[in-house]
Design a protein around this motif. Structure first.
Motif, short mmCIF file in Angstrom:
data_model
loop_
_atom_site.label_atom_id
_atom_site.label_comp_id
_atom_site.label_asym_id
_atom_site.label_seq_id
_atom_site.Cartn_x
_atom_site.Cartn_y
_atom_site.Cartn_z
N PRO A 38 0.83 -1.21 0.00
CA PRO A 38 0.00 0.00 0.00
C PRO A 38 0.87 1.26 0.00
O PRO A 38 1.97 1.27 0.54
N ARG A 39 0.38 2.30 -0.61
CA ARG A 39 1.11 3.55 -0.66
C ARG A 39 0.94 4.30 0.66
O ARG A 39 -0.18 4.55 1.10
N VAL A 40 2.06 4.63 1.31
CA VAL A 40 2.05 5.34 2.59
C VAL A 40 2.69 6.71 2.36
O VAL A 40 3.89 6.81 2.13
N VAL A 41 1.86 7.76 2.43
CA VAL A 41 2.31 9.13 2.16
C VAL A 41 2.52 9.85 3.49
O VAL A 41 1.68 9.80 4.37
N THR A 42 3.69 10.53 3.62
CA THR A 42 3.99 11.29 4.83
C THR A 42 4.55 12.65 4.43
O THR A 42 4.85 12.92 3.26
N LYS A 62 7.62 -0.36 -3.44
CA LYS A 62 6.68 -0.23 -4.56
C LYS A 62 7.47 0.14 -5.80
O LYS A 62 8.41 0.93 -5.73
N PRO A 63 7.12 -0.41 -6.97
CA PRO A 63 7.83 -0.05 -8.20
C PRO A 63 7.57 1.40 -8.58
O PRO A 63 6.52 1.97 -8.29
N LEU A 64 8.56 2.00 -9.22
CA LEU A 64 8.45 3.38 -9.69
C LEU A 64 8.64 3.40 -11.20
O LEU A 64 9.49 2.68 -11.73
N SER A 65 7.88 4.23 -11.87
CA SER A 65 8.00 4.33 -13.32
C SER A 65 8.29 5.77 -13.71
O SER A 65 8.06 6.72 -12.94
N PHE A 70 6.65 12.69 -11.40
CA PHE A 70 6.27 13.91 -10.68
C PHE A 70 5.10 13.69 -9.73
O PHE A 70 4.64 14.64 -9.09
N SER A 71 4.62 12.47 -9.62
CA SER A 71 3.43 12.24 -8.79
C SER A 71 3.61 11.18 -7.71
O SER A 71 2.83 11.15 -6.75
N ARG A 154 12.27 8.52 -4.19
CA ARG A 154 12.76 9.16 -5.41
C ARG A 154 14.09 9.89 -5.25
O ARG A 154 14.84 10.04 -6.22
N LEU A 155 14.41 10.38 -4.06
CA LEU A 155 15.53 11.29 -3.87
C LEU A 155 16.57 10.70 -2.93
O LEU A 155 16.22 10.16 -1.87
N GLN A 156 17.83 10.85 -3.29
CA GLN A 156 18.93 10.37 -2.47
C GLN A 156 20.07 11.40 -2.50
O GLN A 156 20.31 12.05 -3.51
#
Length: 342
Positions: A38-42, A62-65, A70-71, A154-156
């Motif tokens: 499940p997507r967990v947004v914080t 979760k896989p990222l495409s 941007f979403s 997404r960011l490192q």
């Protein structure tokens, strides 16, 4: 009783069937699909804190495409990516581009045999804050460390520095050791699928070192890397970047291209060398600004990696960089790295 016996016989037949299927399945069969988490947004601070200090368990991945760049992922905590469906884990290799995200620190040492007089080009292309060739000759001893901190899916952020670089001050001089340059890099996960990953990045080399040691140089480095588990236990990874000189003309702008091919030979259940992999990386360095006479260097880097525990918390990496083209005939370079993951 007949009903109970029928149920028991049915369960036994199902068990035997499952065992038969398990026994007949080939060892290199593709792995099953990863269950969708499940997507967990914080919020930004919570996402960063959880990414750095949270469990980072694979169950939350979760896989990222590229279509959702941007979403999705920016407000979700980092989780370790599962191995590819062809059985290869997403790990760091020595002397090779990454193409994946991770949360770990590395402690590295390398020795360079007989530096040649080719100013401006890197002695090793593994990080943009590495010392460069100077007008000196002799050997080199250097150590550096890097810290990889994911702030979200997404960011490192990557931080690195050369904490010691020792070489001669001149052809007839004495060895001098100094702190080297420091690097900071922002990395964006463009794609993160089971079998393929792609990362874009931009870095800054901060001139915290001494020019006599091949440091004191300012670069801006944009680049792109990928990782691909294309066959059973086989991985190809590659990268392209350019180090754009922005400071004083003590070096030159360098175009770097790398391609690595490797295979995993053991699993994490092995007795000694857990998840042992061997690879070879081909690297081309090109002076694109005529700061070193448009010199090109081509290196081959055979290397290996293995874990010391099943969870890959501690790993040993080693290899040797060997020139195959260019003016660096004697500049072979053994390297050793210890990786700590949390």
């Amino acid at each position: 009783m007949p009903l109970a016996r029928a149920v028991a016989d049915g369960e036994a037949r199902r068990t035997l069937l499952a065992e038969d299927v398990f026994e007949e399945a080939p060892a290199d069969a593709p792995m099953p699909a990863w269950p969708a988490a499940p997507r967990v947004v914080t919020g930004p601070l919570d996402t960063a804190f959880e990414s750095i200090f949270g469990p980072a368990d694979k169950e939350g991945w979760k896989p990222l495409s590229l279509a959702t760049l941007f979403s999705e992922g920016w407000d979700e905590a980092f989780h370790d990516s599962p191995e590819g469906t062809n059985g290869a884990p997403k790990q760091n290799w020595i002397g090779a581009p990454a193409g994946v995200f991770g949360r770990f620190a590395t402690f590295d040492f390398f020795y360079t045999n007989h530096i040649n007089n080719v100013p401006g080009l890197f002695l090793t292309p593994n990080a943009p804050f590495m010392p460069v060739h100077t007008f000196t000759t002799g050997n080199q001893y250097a150590g550096y460390t890097t810290l990889l901190l994911p702030l979200s899916s997404r960011l490192q952020i990557v931080l690195g520095t050369v904490y010691i670089d020792s070489r001669k001050t001149s052809p007839g001089g004495h060895y001098v050791g100094n702190w080297g340059d420091t690097g900071v890099q922002a990395r964006v996960h463009l794609v993160d699928q089971r079998n393929f990953s792609m990362v874009a990045f931009v870095g800054e080399r901060i001139p915290t070192g001494k020019s006599v040691n091949g440091s004191g140089i300012n670069y801006i480095t944009p680049g792109l890397e990928f990782w691909w588990n294309f066959a059973s236990k086989w991985v190809v990874r590659g990268g392209t970047s350019i180090n754009i000189l922005t400071g004083r003309k003590s070096a030159t702008s360098v175009y770097v291209n790398q391609l690595a091919l490797g295979r995993y030979l053991t699993s994490k259940e092995a007795a000694l060398f857990k998840e042992l992999e061997v690879h070879v990386t081909a690297t081309a360095l090109s002076d694109v600004a005529d700061g070193a006479g448009f010199v090109d260097d081509i290196y081959l880097f055979p290397g290996m990696r293995f874990s010391l525990d099943k969870k890959d918390k501690l790993a040993v990496l080693t290899g040797v960089q060997v020139p195959v083209s260019g003016p660096q005939a004697y500049v072979w370079q053994p390297q050793f790295s210890l990786t700590w993951k949390w």
